[in-house]
Write an enzyme that holds these catalytic residues in place. Structure first.
Site, PDB file in Angstrom:
ATOM      1  N   LYS A   1       0.824  -1.215   0.000  1.00  0.00           N
ATOM      2  CA  LYS A   1       0.000   0.000   0.000  1.00  0.00           C
ATOM      3  C   LYS A   1       0.860   1.269   0.000  1.00  0.00           C
ATOM      4  O   LYS A   1       0.607   2.198  -0.756  1.00  0.00           O
ATOM      5  CB  LYS A   1      -0.893   0.063   1.246  1.00  0.00           C
ATOM      6  CG  LYS A   1      -1.810  -1.091   1.442  1.00  0.00           C
ATOM      7  CD  LYS A   1      -2.585  -0.964   2.743  1.00  0.00           C
ATOM      8  CE  LYS A   1      -1.696  -0.766   3.966  1.00  0.00           C
ATOM      9  NZ  LYS A   1      -0.911  -1.975   4.307  1.00  0.00           N
TER      10      LYS A   1
ATOM     11  N   HIS B   1      10.855   3.324   6.823  1.00  0.00           N
ATOM     12  CA  HIS B   1       9.922   4.005   5.920  1.00  0.00           C
ATOM     13  C   HIS B   1      10.471   5.363   5.496  1.00  0.00           C
ATOM     14  O   HIS B   1      10.364   5.753   4.343  1.00  0.00           O
ATOM     15  CB  HIS B   1       8.562   4.180   6.601  1.00  0.00           C
ATOM     16  CG  HIS B   1       7.720   2.952   6.577  1.00  0.00           C
ATOM     17  ND1 HIS B   1       6.478   2.875   7.158  1.00  0.00           N
ATOM     18  CD2 HIS B   1       7.939   1.737   6.004  1.00  0.00           C
ATOM     19  CE1 HIS B   1       5.978   1.669   6.969  1.00  0.00           C
ATOM     20  NE2 HIS B   1       6.845   0.963   6.283  1.00  0.00           N
TER      21      HIS B   1
END
Lengths: 165, 165, 165
Positions: free
Chosen positions: C12, C46
């Site tokens: 995602k 991330h």
């Protein structure tokens, strides 16, 4: 015959009700047994959401007989839901395979439009509990069988009904 | 190369077998190790369902070598499944990343058609168990990598193969 | 406004970042609170993946205010993610319905492109834990509401973004 499937609170119910709007005489066949307060509230809330457009029937086990006896009177029956029905069968420990065969048979024979709501429950980690595992597998196989005899199948994701058949 | 994914008992296996029907010489590469009676029965049942159309190979760990050694002889190999294979790697505690790199490499190099079955396992609540959480994440990432090098990807829902790539 | 949903490690985030590539001035609004070492590592990872293309903001609770104060400066804001944000609200035990209403209101009012990442968590067995059950239901309903006001909705499966709205 239309099957509506999806995850918890994905909007399956609302989508099924929306699909039924175009029909005139509408019935809602609920399988939920109010075991506890949480369930009781949920059932009342669902009833209120449907308003007065539907005649409501409640039958936890003998769904085939109920379908047979009411189908002539309606243009559409919304059946909610396969998941709870299977849970009821497990709870009352009846001969499950036998009941599921009869359920599929009655789905095939219903003359009016039938909109069936079910759940996707097998997309997470395999449950450690053996009964839960058995339940997930039985529901998965049952969903495939219902989808196979349905004219339309929708997967509801975040309130959006994605037609997959 | 075709990837077939979906939830538990969604009909992934049957769909993968159906995709393989058009091919002449067929092999089935199974990764299931019959740890217990439940698993043993499941494997026997799957074998019976496939009938005599397939040569069956069973290899829990050295899948790349097996693929290399048999690919020349077949038009299609159905590999079932990535989920169990990853479970085997966790169980035998080998260097998982290393094995997965080799697996992806062997998938790329197989000359005949390869139909790979995997599972969606990350659509439920995040498991409290750390190993289960790690497994879900590793499988999720692995599925993306396999999908990336596949020509076709199908998501199977209630027995219906929805082509998503 | 674009909603990106899917299971754990389905890709995602990467898909949302790819959607944002075409925009010039980019912000990333993260909601993750580094409760423990695992979370801390994940957040750092991330951040590294995003590189220097994004200004990063971190806000666990007052997301509407942050959105309001930064929206003028950017062409696109990637908000990651609804799942963690809802977890934060549960953790800090604030008036959740109130916060979610404000969140939806702020989503509607943001002038620049907004890409929202969320999770599908209700496709497994219903959790026995009451709080987990409540969380799954609340997130399911919230996802439907966000999808309803989004121009585009993508379901990401094995790294593939399937457009469903």
């Amino acid at each position: 015959m239309i099957l509506v499937t999806g995850g918890v609170k994905s909007g399956k119910s609302s989508f099924a009700l929306k699909l039924s709007e175009e029909y005139n005489k509408k019935a809602f066949l609920a399988t939920g047994v109010p075991f506890d307060e949480e369930m009781k509230k949920r059932i009342e809330k669902h009833k209120a959401e449907r308003g007065n457009d539907f005649d409501t029937y409640e039958e936890p086990i003998n769904v085939p007989d109920t379908l047979n006896s009411i189908a002539d009177k309606y243009d559409v029956i919304v059946f909610e839901c396969v998941t709870t029905y299977l849970g009821n069968l497990y709870y009352y420990a009846v001969n499950i395979d036998n009941y599921l065969d009869k359920l599929l048979e009655s789905f095939k024979n219903v003359k009016c439009e039938l909109i069936i709501v079910t759940n996707e429950v097998g997309w997470g980690v395999i449950p450690e509990n053996e009964l839960a595992r058995k339940y997930v597998e039985t529901l998965g196989k049952l969903n495939s069988k219902i989808a196979n005899i349905s004219d339309q199948v929708y997967l509801v994701v975040s309130g959006i009904g994605v037609r997959i058949k």
